[in-house]
Design an enzyme around this catalytic site. Structure first.
Site, PDB file in Angstrom:
ATOM      1  N   TYR A   1       0.835  -1.191   0.000  1.00 53.33           N
ATOM      2  CA  TYR A   1       0.000   0.000   0.000  1.00 53.33           C
ATOM      3  C   TYR A   1       0.875   1.249   0.000  1.00 53.33           C
ATOM      4  CZ  TYR A   1      -3.513   3.366   1.631  1.00 53.33           C
ATOM      5  OH  TYR A   1      -4.340   4.448   1.755  1.00 53.33           O
TER       6      TYR A   1
ATOM      7  N   LEU B   1       6.520 -15.831  24.168  1.00 44.66           N
ATOM      8  CA  LEU B   1       7.383 -16.996  24.316  1.00 44.66           C
ATOM      9  C   LEU B   1       8.486 -16.997  23.269  1.00 44.66           C
ATOM     10  CD1 LEU B   1       4.557 -19.663  24.710  1.00 44.66           C
ATOM     11  CD2 LEU B   1       6.119 -18.912  26.508  1.00 44.66           C
TER      12      LEU B   1
ATOM     13  N   GLU C   1       1.927 -28.701  26.580  1.00 46.76           N
ATOM     14  CA  GLU C   1       0.523 -28.484  26.238  1.00 46.76           C
ATOM     15  C   GLU C   1       0.450 -27.830  24.863  1.00 46.76           C
ATOM     16  OE1 GLU C   1      -0.954 -24.848  28.567  1.00 46.76           O
ATOM     17  OE2 GLU C   1       1.095 -25.122  29.250  1.00 46.76           O
TER      18      GLU C   1
ATOM     19  N   LYS D   1      -0.043 -25.225  21.888  1.00 38.64           N
ATOM     20  CA  LYS D   1      -0.004 -23.772  21.752  1.00 38.64           C
ATOM     21  C   LYS D   1      -1.199 -23.387  20.883  1.00 38.64           C
ATOM     22  CE  LYS D   1       3.114 -19.973  20.680  1.00 38.64           C
ATOM     23  NZ  LYS D   1       2.270 -19.181  19.785  1.00 38.64           N
TER      24      LYS D   1
ATOM     25  N   ASP E   1      -3.716 -21.292  18.678  1.00 37.25           N
ATOM     26  CA  ASP E   1      -3.540 -20.194  17.733  1.00 37.25           C
ATOM     27  C   ASP E   1      -4.733 -19.240  17.819  1.00 37.25           C
ATOM     28  OD1 ASP E   1      -2.427 -18.672  15.794  1.00 37.25           O
ATOM     29  OD2 ASP E   1      -2.730 -20.096  14.156  1.00 37.25           O
TER      30      ASP E   1
ATOM     31  N   TYR F   1      -4.258 -20.924  30.656  1.00 28.88           N
ATOM     32  CA  TYR F   1      -2.953 -21.600  30.753  1.00 28.88           C
ATOM     33  C   TYR F   1      -1.923 -20.859  31.600  1.00 28.88           C
ATOM     34  CZ  TYR F   1      -2.186 -18.471  26.737  1.00 28.88           C
ATOM     35  OH  TYR F   1      -2.125 -17.385  25.910  1.00 28.88           O
TER      36      TYR F   1
ATOM     37  N   LYS G   1       7.449 -24.967  17.791  1.00 31.36           N
ATOM     38  CA  LYS G   1       6.501 -24.719  16.696  1.00 31.36           C
ATOM     39  C   LYS G   1       6.420 -25.912  15.749  1.00 31.36           C
ATOM     40  CE  LYS G   1       4.926 -20.921  16.419  1.00 31.36           C
ATOM     41  NZ  LYS G   1       5.300 -19.527  16.255  1.00 31.36           N
TER      42      LYS G   1
ATOM     43  N   CYS H   1      19.608   3.272  -4.595  1.00 32.01           N
ATOM     44  CA  CYS H   1      18.335   3.210  -3.887  1.00 32.01           C
ATOM     45  C   CYS H   1      17.196   3.567  -4.840  1.00 32.01           C
ATOM     46  CB  CYS H   1      18.376   4.194  -2.718  1.00 32.01           C
ATOM     47  SG  CYS H   1      16.778   4.398  -1.929  1.00 32.01           S
TER      48      CYS H   1
ATOM     49  N   CYS I   1      15.623   7.117  -3.604  1.00 36.12           N
ATOM     50  CA  CYS I   1      16.282   8.425  -3.621  1.00 36.12           C
ATOM     51  C   CYS I   1      17.468   8.467  -4.567  1.00 36.12           C
ATOM     52  CB  CYS I   1      16.704   8.841  -2.210  1.00 36.12           C
ATOM     53  SG  CYS I   1      18.114   7.935  -1.575  1.00 36.12           S
TER      54      CYS I   1
ATOM     55  N   CYS J   1      20.821   1.760   1.510  1.00 34.87           N
ATOM     56  CA  CYS J   1      20.835   3.079   0.904  1.00 34.87           C
ATOM     57  C   CYS J   1      21.684   3.986   1.784  1.00 34.87           C
ATOM     58  CB  CYS J   1      19.404   3.599   0.832  1.00 34.87           C
ATOM     59  SG  CYS J   1      19.295   5.369   0.630  1.00 34.87           S
TER      60      CYS J   1
ATOM     61  N   CYS K   1      16.959  10.330   2.298  1.00 31.54           N
ATOM     62  CA  CYS K   1      16.173   9.342   1.554  1.00 31.54           C
ATOM     63  C   CYS K   1      14.734   9.384   2.056  1.00 31.54           C
ATOM     64  CB  CYS K   1      16.747   7.942   1.745  1.00 31.54           C
ATOM     65  SG  CYS K   1      15.717   6.665   0.984  1.00 31.54           S
TER      66      CYS K   1
HETATM   67  S1  IVH Z   1       2.123 -19.279  28.030  1.00 29.50           S
HETATM   68  C1  IVH Z   1       4.502 -16.591  30.370  1.00 29.50           C
HETATM   69  N1  IVH Z   1       0.738 -21.206  26.931  1.00 29.50           N
HETATM   70  O1  IVH Z   1       1.435 -17.777  22.605  1.00 29.50           O
HETATM   71  C2  IVH Z   1       4.097 -17.276  29.158  1.00 29.50           C
HETATM   72  N2  IVH Z   1       0.966 -19.170  25.722  1.00 29.50           N
HETATM   73  O2  IVH Z   1       4.027 -16.752  21.693  1.00 29.50           O
HETATM   74  C3  IVH Z   1       2.771 -16.832  28.688  1.00 29.50           C
HETATM   75  N3  IVH Z   1      -0.228 -19.122  23.594  1.00 29.50           N
HETATM   76  O3  IVH Z   1       1.205 -14.583  23.988  1.00 29.50           O
HETATM   77  C4  IVH Z   1       2.267 -17.604  27.567  1.00 29.50           C
HETATM   78  N4  IVH Z   1      -1.087 -21.142  23.745  1.00 29.50           N
HETATM   79  O4  IVH Z   1      -0.975 -15.770  23.318  1.00 29.50           O
HETATM   80  C5  IVH Z   1       1.201 -19.959  26.788  1.00 29.50           C
HETATM   81  N5  IVH Z   1      -0.513 -22.959  26.106  1.00 29.50           N
HETATM   82  C6  IVH Z   1      -0.048 -21.729  25.970  1.00 29.50           C
HETATM   83  C7  IVH Z   1      -0.333 -20.938  24.842  1.00 29.50           C
HETATM   84  C8  IVH Z   1       0.205 -19.659  24.748  1.00 29.50           C
HETATM   85  C9  IVH Z   1      -1.007 -20.044  23.010  1.00 29.50           C
HETATM   86  C10 IVH Z   1       0.097 -17.812  23.019  1.00 29.50           C
HETATM   87  C11 IVH Z   1      -0.070 -16.634  23.941  1.00 29.50           C
HETATM   88  C12 IVH Z   1       1.278 -15.977  23.989  1.00 29.50           C
HETATM   89  C13 IVH Z   1       1.913 -16.474  22.747  1.00 29.50           C
HETATM   90  C14 IVH Z   1       3.409 -16.464  22.882  1.00 29.50           C
END
Ligand code: IVH
Length: 714
Positions: free
Chosen positions: A47, A94, A125, A127, A129, A245, A333, A438, A441, A456, A462
């Site tokens: 944009y 994290l 546990e 993570k 999304d 969590y 991840k 660049c 500029c 640049c 610039c």
């Molecule tokens: S613990 C002190 N546990 O991931 C640590 N985070 O990349 C606090 N998230 O901002 C986070 N699942 O939004 C924790 N089982 C889980 C999670 C989790 C998703 C997210 C959370 C955090 C982000 C960090």
């Protein structure tokens, strides 16, 4: 060559007219998409580039400026957002790990920090999304809900969160978030993730389509868009879910371990993730990761990895936090998702620090449920098929316009190009010729020794760098000026109203009739113009860390700025130290390098910036308009705050790293060697020359037990 690719300087009047019409269409559509939010059609960078091209053409052919010129279309009145609130305990993010070795390294570093040889326990546990939410209960009643924001300040979304407490999800016995809880600490902040299930997401999008309303790209966008609705009635109609969590402020501990704390939250009525397990050591952690990964497709909601946390809360406490991520947790991840598509064009963007960044414009393709039309190409070596050490990547295959490329996307990071299919390369595809000047500029763009990036050399002259720096300064983690975003900065820059940071603060007075001038422009009314000037006046009072971050110095990100602010405490101290510091030697340099988390590269970038006359003058002019709040000193009242401490000899109750972090948190400076500036030497068994020197200098020397008694106040 199409008009689209012709440099502005080479356009004929007829071309320019056509090109302005095309840009007006494109930018108009993008504006509409942008204002309906959560469904952007093109990236901000794209944009911006179109916008700038439009402004340059108008500057060359003022007579061709259209009545519906995109230059005048921006700066719609700032949306009245949610009230902000400060988290009593910061909401952390994290660190990421991408493979098994990273997990073993994480475990090793945790045990090394703690000085433990034996295996320790971790929870593992999914993570989730989604987006994180902090829920504050006082005397068992839900009184406040806040989004994460920048981790320090979030948005107050209490009314919206309350709607989640009213809804019992299909197949569940009670809401994911209780409205009232019994038998909990008087103050309890529960933290977790708001998300939307796949089934609810599909139903929501179907309903949106039926109503002719916009659909969401993925469940996370849908959850975010639903929670951040100004009208809670809309949030109520959206099936949001929650997993608890973690926690923030507590009037008393929940438990002694992470797992027990999660069980406790579950007993209090919060939904917690059923795949949470206790693991001893990295092998078991990785095993549970594989189990979760195998179930990923059938869970019914999006997850993007596995989170491991040290189970023993006393150990978590000792491990402390480094910058904005805890040392006691890590996110493992899932591998990236892949897809093949055509690379249509390579474009060069110029960033805040002058870096020329090549961007791949792709034929849009769906990668793991998200439509991708841009990917980063990093730098010229990457395009040529070499890594930073000159070793081949992708078997040395270069990337060309027209190539058939494999795109990969991991979580929310910018998509990248993983591979090229040479069998599909067009016969006339040419090796990409990376510009040596660049594109914005015309200044020389050079590569310094050992730098993979071509930059640049135009510096403040610039326009691309100047504009990017300004955008950075007003952005959320820096001055955070409501109503002054990327688009308004572009407008003001192109108009010549704001060319450097200090100009923002003289905008109102310079245009004595600024209000009138501004409110006469399309897109602005008296109300929005007034709101902008009000926000600018408010932004004068600003925290030290935000100013340091806002300067946009290379390598000084948000967390580094926080470290610097906490160390120097005030602008006066920081500025004096940077002015006196010499790269590579001297007490100011040593002090800077001694801050936990500050490395050579960042220190050099900082000091160099403060010694460049033009940059420095621009900083001084900006700072003259600000009232900079001192950073909270780590702990004013601790017996060691402000003192310079040296540790020597063997420590038996803690590791060196732990001792240093703890001392700094209490406001002490930790130095590596004894000098006249040392206030205290902590000497363990086997202390040698440092103890001797301290004695000669008459410096107080104590042992580890005396140190612990001192800092723990026993
Ligand atoms: S613990 C002190 N546990 O991931 C640590 N985070 O990349 C606090 N998230 O901002 C986070 N699942 O939004 C924790 N089982 C889980 C999670 C989790 C998703 C997210 C959370 C955090 C982000 C960090």
């Amino acid at each position: 060559m199409s008009d689209r690719d012709t440099p502005v300087s080479e356009l004929t009047e007829a071309d320019a007219k056509k090109e302005l019409a095309r840009l007006a269409d494109l930018l108009g559509a993008a504006n509409t998409a942008y204002h309906t939010q959560d469904a952007p059609q093109i990236s901000d960078a794209e944009y911006d580039q179109l916008k700038r091209r439009n402004a340059r053409i108008e500057a060359r052919f003022p007579a061709l400026k259209r009545a519906d010129s995109p230059t005048d279309q921006v700066g719609a009145a700032p949306a009245e957002g949610f009230p902000k609130l400060t988290h009593t305990v910061p909401m952390l993010s994290l660190a990421n790990a991408f493979n098994d070795d990273d997990i073993r390294d994480f475990d090793t570093s945790v045990r090394k920090f703690l000085g433990l040889e034996t295996a320790i326990e971790y929870t593992a546990e999914p993570k989730i999304d989604g987006l994180s939410l902090s829920l504050r209960y006082e005397n068992g009643i839900l009184v406040q809900a806040a989004t994460r924001g920048d981790g320090t300040t979030g948005e107050n979304v209490t009314a919206n969160a309350l709607t989640i407490t009213e809804r019992i999800p299909d197949g569940a016995e009670h809401p994911d978030i209780p409205n009232r809880i019994h038998g909990a600490p008087k103050i309890l902040e529960v933290r977790g993730e708001v998300y939307m299930s796949h089934a609810d997401f599909a139903a929501l999008n179907a309903a949106q389509t039926a109503r002719g309303a916009k659909t969401f790209a993925n469940p996370r966008n849908a959850a975010a868009g639903s929670l951040r609705q100004l009208d809670p009635a809309i949030t109520r109609s959206r099936p949001l879910r929650f997993f608890a969590y973690a926690w923030g402020a507590l009037s008393e501990p929940l438990a002694k371990t992470q797992l027990d704390a999660i069980h406790r939250l579950s007993e209090l009525g919060f939904a917690t993730n059923p795949l949470t397990r206790l693991c001893t050591g990295p092998d078991e952690m990785i095993e549970h990761y594989r189990t979760i990964e195998a179930q990923r497709a059938t869970l019914g909601y999006d997850i993007d990895g596995v989170v491991y946390k040290v189970n023993d809360l006393a150990l978590q406490d000792r491990l402390w936090v480094r910058a904005s991520t805890p040392r006691w947790a890590i996110a493992h991840k899932f591998p990236a998702e892949l897809a093949w598509t055509r690379l249509e064009r390579i474009e060069i963007q110029v960033g805040r620090t002058g870096a020329l960044s090549p961007v791949a414009r792709l034929m849009p393709v769906t990668v793991g449920g998200v439509v991708v039309s841009n990917a980063t190409l990093h730098n010229e070596d990457y395009i040529a098929g070499r890594d930073s050490k000159g070793h081949p990547i992708r078997d040395g295959k270069d990337i060309r316009e027209g190539d058939w490329v494999q795109v990969y996307r991991a979580g929310d990071v910018i998509p990248k190009i993983a591979d090229v299919d040479l069998s599909k390369r067009p016969a006339d595809a040419k090796i990409f010729d990376f510009p040596k000047t660049c594109p914005e500029c015309g200044s020389a763009a050079i590569r310094e020794d050992g730098d993979a990036v071509r930059r640049c050399t135009g510096g403040l002259i610039c326009p691309a760098q100047a504009v990017e720096k300004l955008k950075h300064l007003v952005s959320r983690g820096a001055l955070d000026i409501d109503g002054l975003g990327a688009k308004q900065i572009e407008q003001f820059y192109d108009d010549g109203w704001v060319r450097e940071p200090a100009d923002i603060f003289t905008l109102e007075e310079r245009f004595g009739h600024g209000l009138k001038q501004l409110s006469n422009r399309e897109g602005w009314g008296e109300k929005s113009a007034n709101a902008l000037f009000f926000a600018i006046r408010n932004a004068r009072q600003v925290k030290l860390a935000r100013v340091i971050f806002g300067l946009g110095i290379r390598h000084v990100g948000e967390s580094n700025a926080g470290l610097l602010a906490a160390h120097y405490g005030s602008w006066a101290n920081f500025e004096a130290a940077m002015t006196r510091a010499q790269v590579g030697s001297g007490p100011e340099w040593d002090e800077l390098m001694n801050i936990d988390g500050v490395g050579q590269v960042m220190a050099q970038s900082l000091v160099t910036t403060f010694h460049q006359d033009a940059e420095r003058a621009s900083i001084d002019r900006l700072v003259a308009h600000l009232q900079i709040e001192d950073a909270p000193q780590a702990a004013h009242d601790s017996p060691v705050s402000g003192k310079t401490v040296v540790f020597t000899g063997a420590l038996e109750k803690m590791t060196r790293a732990e001792a240093k972090v703890r001392a700094e948190a209490l406001g002490a400076k930790v130095a590596g060697s004894v000098s006249a500036k040392t206030d205290l030497l902590v000497a363990g068994p086997g202390a040698g020359s440092k103890a001797k020197k301290a004695k000669e200098l008459g410096i107080e020397t104590i042992d580890e037990d005396a140190w612990l008694a001192l800092v723990e106040g026993k």
